[in-house]
Write an enzyme that holds these catalytic residues in place. Sequence first.
Site: not given
Ligand SMILES: C[C@](O)(CO)[C@H](O)COP(=O)(O)OP(=O)(O)OC[C@H]1O[C@@H](n2ccc(N)nc2=O)[C@H](O)[C@@H]1O
Ligand SMILES: Nc1ncnc2c1ncn2[C@@H]1O[C@H](COP(=O)(O)OP(=O)(O)OP(=O)(O)O)[C@@H](O)[C@H]1O
Length: 335
Positions: A11, A97, A99, A101-102, A137
Amino acid sequence: MTFYDLPAPAKLNLFLHVVGRREDGYHLLQSLFRLISLSDSITIDLRRDGRISRESTLTEQIADESDLVVRAARAIQRATGCVLGAHIHVNKRIPSGAGLGGGSSDAATVLLALNRMWRTGLNRQQLMAIGLTLGADVPFFLQGTAAFVQGIGEQIESVNVPDISYLVFKPDVHIETAAVFTDPDLTRDSETVKITDFSGCINFVGSGNTVQNRLSDGVIMRNKTIWSGSGFGKNDLEAVVLRRFAAVHRVKSWLSTLGVEARLSGSGSCLFAEADTPESAQLASEELLAKMQSGNEISNFKLGGSLKSVHVCDGLQFHPLKDWVSDSLGSRQVG
Ligand SMILES: C[C@](O)(CO)[C@H](O)COP(=O)(O)OP(=O)(O)OC[C@H]1O[C@@H](n2ccc(N)nc2=O)[C@H](O)[C@@H]1O
Ligand SMILES: Nc1ncnc2c1ncn2[C@@H]1O[C@H](COP(=O)(O)OP(=O)(O)OP(=O)(O)O)[C@@H](O)[C@H]1O
């Protein structure tokens, strides 16, 4: 039984406003999400012994119990009492890591697939409720269309978005979402918006009435994005990410010197820019990569090794597995 090569699309957050903070520290967001064609691919074999196992090309080493695909499978087992198991193979293409949403998308695909493979009969709302326990997400991916998302990800309204393409730039850095949200300098009080505040901008692009420009140095890109063109929307996390992560700052500045106004998705590290057609996106990416490889110094600014990869992708109108679950209510009790 095996389900082969199931897609889990990434996304983009076309804008992301932080409008408040809950007592538990989570932030209240308003964001326009859309699906793109950059996808992981998941193959699932049925196991009759009830166990959940996985293999993944994710380069980062994570324990089974932290992997979102394992957590998703266990969550649906728990919710339904299903005694079947699965072996899940994830072929990662979506950078993590980043952004994009993988991990959340992988989890959504596993929920959709196992609900079908195990014949557990949950409807979309029930899968979304399980998904929200896995990540903010996940419900968006299960809903399956572009959407205006509010709260921490649980309020989802479908919106129309144009058929355009994207260049997604991956700086050479992995960003932890929590590090960005906890930064003291984060803007947390953006004004709330309504769909009607931005739907006009989307229709403007959808009508084909777009501003496109061949830049003097030959890069064909939309000179004014729909957002900068209309002056609408931003990513509130971007200022913090640019200040804290030099690689993202370098990539953004390098693109800017070429007339490409890229925006951060989610909490980064990826930046994206829009293109009218897949062809113009492909051409722009080739030209940008050629510039990168030539090592030119542009406007006294060096990119260095900060850009890891560039992905050319199309916006998707629907999740490819959207119809794998029924919208009808009450097909099965969860618990
Ligand atoms: C910001 C977005 O990338 C938008 O798509 C997502 O909402 C992030 O979603 P995500 O990666 O699944 O994040 P999570 O693993 O749920 O959250 C990681 C950390 O980010 C912070 N967090 C996340 C989402 C949110 N709405 N508020 C927060 O403050 C919290 O400290 C949480 O412990
Ligand atoms: N199947 C998976 N694929 C990718 N990361 C995973 C998975 N399962 C757990 N993780 C953990 O989740 C962390 C973040 O994952 P991901 O890359 O999906 O989030 P992001 O890039 O921060 O996206 P967003 O914040 O938009 O959700 C990774 O660094 C990894 O530690």
